[in-house]
Design an enzyme around this catalytic site. Sequence first.
Site, short mmCIF file in Angstrom:
data_model
loop_
_atom_site.label_atom_id
_atom_site.label_comp_id
_atom_site.label_asym_id
_atom_site.label_seq_id
_atom_site.Cartn_x
_atom_site.Cartn_y
_atom_site.Cartn_z
CB SER A 28 -8.25 0.83 5.69
OG SER A 28 -8.97 2.01 5.88
CE LYS A 52 -3.99 1.90 2.56
NZ LYS A 52 -4.79 1.77 3.79
CB SER A 68 -8.06 3.84 2.87
OG SER A 68 -7.18 3.15 3.75
#
Lengths: 496, 99, 494
Positions: free
Chosen positions: C168, C69, C144
Amino acid sequence: MTDLMSYDDAMAAFDPAMGLEVHVELNTATKMFCGCPTEFGAEPNTQTCPTCLGLPGSLPVVNGKAIESAMRIGLALNCEIAEWCRFARKNYFYPDMPKNFQTSQYDEPIAFDGYLDVEVDGEIFRVDIERAHMEEDTGKSLHVGGSTGRIQGADYSLVDYNRAGIPLIEIVTRPIMGAGEKAPAVAKAYVATLRDLLLGLDVSDVRMEQGSMRCDVNLSLSPKGAGTLGTRTETKNVNSLRSVERAARYEVSRQAALLAAGGSILQETRHWHEDTGVTTAGREKSDADDYRYFPEPDLVPVAPSREWVAELKAGLPEPLRDKRARLQGDWGFTDLEMRDVVASDAVGLIEETIAAGSSPQAARKWWVAELTRRANEDGVELTELPITPEQVARIQALVDEGAINDKLARQVFDGVLAGEGEPDAVVAARGLAVVSDDGALGEAIDRAIAANPDVADKIREGKVAAAGALIGAVMKDMRGQADAGRVRELVLEKLS
Amino acid sequence: MPEITRDEVAHLATLARIDLSDAELDHLAPQLSVILESVASITGVAGDDVPPTSHAIPLTNVFRDDVVTPSLTAEQALAMAPASEQQRFLVPRILGDEQ
Amino acid sequence: MAADLASGATTSVALTRAHLDRISAVDGAVHALLHVDAEGALAQAAASDARRAAGSPASGLDGVPIAVKDVLATEGLPTTCGSKILEGWVPPYDATVAARLRAAGLPILGKTNMDEFAMGSSTEHSAYGPTHNPWDLDRIPGGSGGGSAAAVAAFEAPLAIGTDTGGSIRQPGAVTGTVGVKPTYGGVSRYGLVAMANSLDQAGPVTRTVLDSALLHEVIGGYDPMDSTSIDEPLGALADAARQGAAGDMTGVRIGVITELGGEGYQAGVQQRFDEAVALLVKAGAEVVEVSCPSFVHALAAYYLIMPSEASSNLARFDAMRYGLRVVPDGDPSAEDVMRASRDAGFGDEVKRRIILGTYALSSGYYDAYYGQAQKVRTLISRDFEAAFAQADVLVSPTAPTTAFKIGAKLDDPVAMYLNDVATIPANLAGIPGLSLPAGLAPEDGLPVGFQVLAPALADDRLYRVGAALEALLENEWGGALLDRAPALEEATA
Ligand SMILES: [Mg+2]
Ligand SMILES: [Zn+2]
C-alpha cells in the site's frame, strides 16, 4: 422446583469428578499490557489508556513482573515452565471487553503439569494441575433498571474499564477423581490451600469478596465404580470458600436426581447463588462458542531462560506443608488441634494473633472454638468476620491483665463484631470491667448471705468448701462481672 | 473445492456481529466462494516439516517494567463515547450471561 | 526544500502556506486529503521558523510540511481510516510516527484518503469517495495509500506517510510516479497505526525523491518501547546511503532479478521500462543474476488468508460501545443488536468481505487448512528470500504488474483487484524492506511505471543506495524528474 437427591444417597450411587478453574488477579502495580494502575476502588474510568480501552492503533506490551509472578505460581504448583510460549487472541464479543478479544494463552500455557497436595481430615489428596496461564481481566458492568440489579431484565448497563487489562492467572486442575464423598471438601481445601500458597508468594491479594480470586466448579457424576467421566456442568460465580463446597454438594444432589430419574445432564454453564444456595442454568454450550484462537501478532513469544526459571525456583518461599509442620512444633499444638486449626482455615489468623502478642493456645481457643462458631452461624468465612488478629490479641491481653474474664471476653467479641469499636472501647461502653471494688462486692455478699443463711452457717462452722455456693450467687448477682478471687476472700473474711 | 454456502456466510456474519441483509448475503456468498477457490491452492503446499511463521522477525521476551504511567482522565476516556452516564460508558442492555 | 529552509531562502510558514494553497486549488479534483488542518500546520510552521531563527532546528526536516495517512492516530485531529464507522473520531493520543514528526518539527498539513481500513489497491474503497490519480484523473492512484501518493504527486505535500501491508505504499508510488518505502518490519513503530494485519503492517515514507524518503525514514524510524515488535537496533545511515548511491556507481553490487515477478501477467510497457532500468544499472557496474523464488506463487493466497484473519479480529473492537458510529435499530435493541446494526452500517463491502473471510479462515475446523497453512507458506517465502539474498545484495522486480487502471474497472472483481499486489506481498510476508521508484512512463498509455528494490531485513540502507543510483541514472536519461512531466492539474480543475 429442582429435584434434589440427598447427598448420602447420591454418593451411594455415583462417583463425582470435579475440576476447578481459579482466576487470580495479580497484585502487580500496573496492568498486563499497559502502564495503568490496578488499584481497587478507584473512580470509574480513571485507570484507562488507549491500550486497555482498546482504542484503534493501540498496542500491548507485556508486564515483565506479571510473567515473573506467573512463573513463580507455576513453580510453587510443581509445574513445568514452558521454554517457549505465546499469547493468543480469544475472539468473542462482549461489551465489557474493549477489543472484543481477550489476550490469553491457548495451547501454549506458561506453566503446565503440576500438582497441589491438600489435606482433608488428616488425609492428603493430590490435585493435579493441568495448566496455569496468563490472560487479562475485563471491565465491570453496572446493570441499570429492572428489579434485581442483575443483568437479566436491566434496561441498560454502565461500563467501567478500570479493571480491564488487569493481569489474571487462570489455574486449571485435571478432573479430581476418587475423592468420593469428600470431593466437595477436597475442592474447598484445594481453593483454601491455593489461596494460602498465593498469599505466601505475595503475588495476589486473593480477596474472594473483592473478586481478586474467582472460582468455577466443574462437576460430573458417573455410576459408582464405572470409572468413566459423565457430562459436566460448569458452575460460575463461586466466590467464597464455603460456596465451593456448597455449590459442589448442590450439583451432586441435582445431577444425581436427574440421572436417577433417567434424565441426562446438559453440558452448560450454571450460576451459583450465594443467597439461596442453588445453581441455575446459564448459557448452553454450543458451536457458536468458536473463539477463533490465533497467535497474538502484536506480542512476541515468551521464552524464559532456564537460568531465570532456576533463580525463581530458588527464591520460592517455604512449601506450605513444611511451614505447617514447623508452626505446629513452634506452637506446641497436638495433631488433632492442628487439624482443627487447618479445617477452620485459621493458620494465618493464628499466626498473626500470636505476632500481636497472644499465646498460641489462647489464639487457637478464640479462633477455632469461639469465632469459627460465629462465622458458621453468620454464614461467612472466618477471614471475613469483622475482627482482626490484633483485636483478638488485645482481648486476650485484657483477660491476662485480669480486667475481664473469659465470660466477659465473649461479650467483648460481640461488641467488636457488632462494629462498636476497638476492644477497650467496647469494655468501656458496655461497662464490662471485672468488679473488684470491695464496697460493691460487700453489698452483694451481704445480699447472698441474707438469701442463704444455712450456707453461711456452714461456712461459719468451718466448712470452707461451702463458700462456692455463695460465690456463685454473688457472681450471678453481679452478672459475671465480679472478680471471683476477691469475692472468695471477702466471703471468708466476713464469715470467719 | 471449497464452496461457501449462503447459510455459512450467515453464520459467519453472526459470529462477526454484522447484520447482513438478504441482498448482501446473496451477493457475498458467491464472491467468497471465488476468493476461497483462488486461495485453496495453498492447502497441502507445506508439510509437517515446515514450521509456521507467526512473526516474520524473530524476537522474544519483550517486557515492560511494572511502573505506572499516566492514564487518560475519565473525561478523555469518555470523550468519544456514543453515550455515558455516571462517568461510565452507557451500553444497551446486554443479552446472555454475566461474564 | 530542507536546503532552502536551512539557507533562509524560504520559511516554513511560506512553504506550508504554499502547500495549503495548492491543496485548495487542486484537491477538489484529486481528493487526496480527508482532513486539512491549516491552522495547526501554520502554527507548527511558525514554531519551526522560530526554532530556526534561534539556531536550533529540531531535525534536518524541521519546517518541511507533511501529509499523514488517515490510518495513523493523531491527537486532536480526526482519524477515520477512510471508514464511516470512525467518522468524527478524534484520538486522545498520537501514533509514535505522528509524535516523531511533531518532535522533528514537520507541520502536519492533514490526513490523506485511503481504502477503508487500508483494504484495497485503488483507494476506491474509501467511504469518503475515491482519490484520483494526478496523471489521469479518471484513473486510480493505487491503494490503499492512494491519498498519500496522490498528494505528493500533485504537489499538495512535499512528503507524506503511508502504510504498507501488502504493497500500500509501493504500489501507489508506482502508479503515481512517486517514491515509496516499506521499511523492515519492526523498523518503524506501529503504535497508533490502526491495524489491518498486525504481522504485516508497516508505516513508511512517500516522497518525490529517494533521498527525501531516507531522510523521512530516519525521522520516523527506530526503536519504540510501545511496540513489542519494534526492533531495538540502529536503523543504519540511510540518508548517507542515498547520497552515496546518487553518485551512480554500482560497481560490485549484485542485483537479483526475480524470475517469478515478471513476464506473463505483466503489462508489456511495464516490463519494458523495468528491463531498461536493469540495463542502466548494469551499465553503471552492477552485476545482474536471475534468482528464482518458487514459493512466491503461493504468496497471494497466503496473504489473502493471513490478512483477513488478523483484520477480522482487529476490527471487532468497532462495536459502537466506546467510540465510533452507533446505529440503534427500532424496538428495544440489545447491545448485540446495536453492534450488528452499527457494523453493518459502518463498514463498506470490501471490509465486510474480508471480515467474513477472516472469520471463516480462523474458525475451528478450517484453521489448520487455511491460517495454519498460510503461516507455513510464510516460512517457505522467507526461505526463498534467504536463498536469493545469498546470490544477490538486492532483489528487483516491477512494483505492480500494470499501470493505473480506470476507476471502477475492477470494483466488482475482488480477485482481479488482489492481483495488483502480487509483486509487493512477498516482502510483507517475510518482513523485509522494499522501495518503489519511478522507472518512466509506459509507452502504451503514458502512465508511470514502478521499479521495486528489495533488501534483507535490517538492510534498508541498500534500498537507498541502489534506489538513489537508479534515480540518478534515469533522471540523467530523462533530463529531469519524472514528476516534472505530470499534467498541470490547474487546467484539469478549471
Ligand atoms: Mg480464561
Ligand atoms: Zn491502560
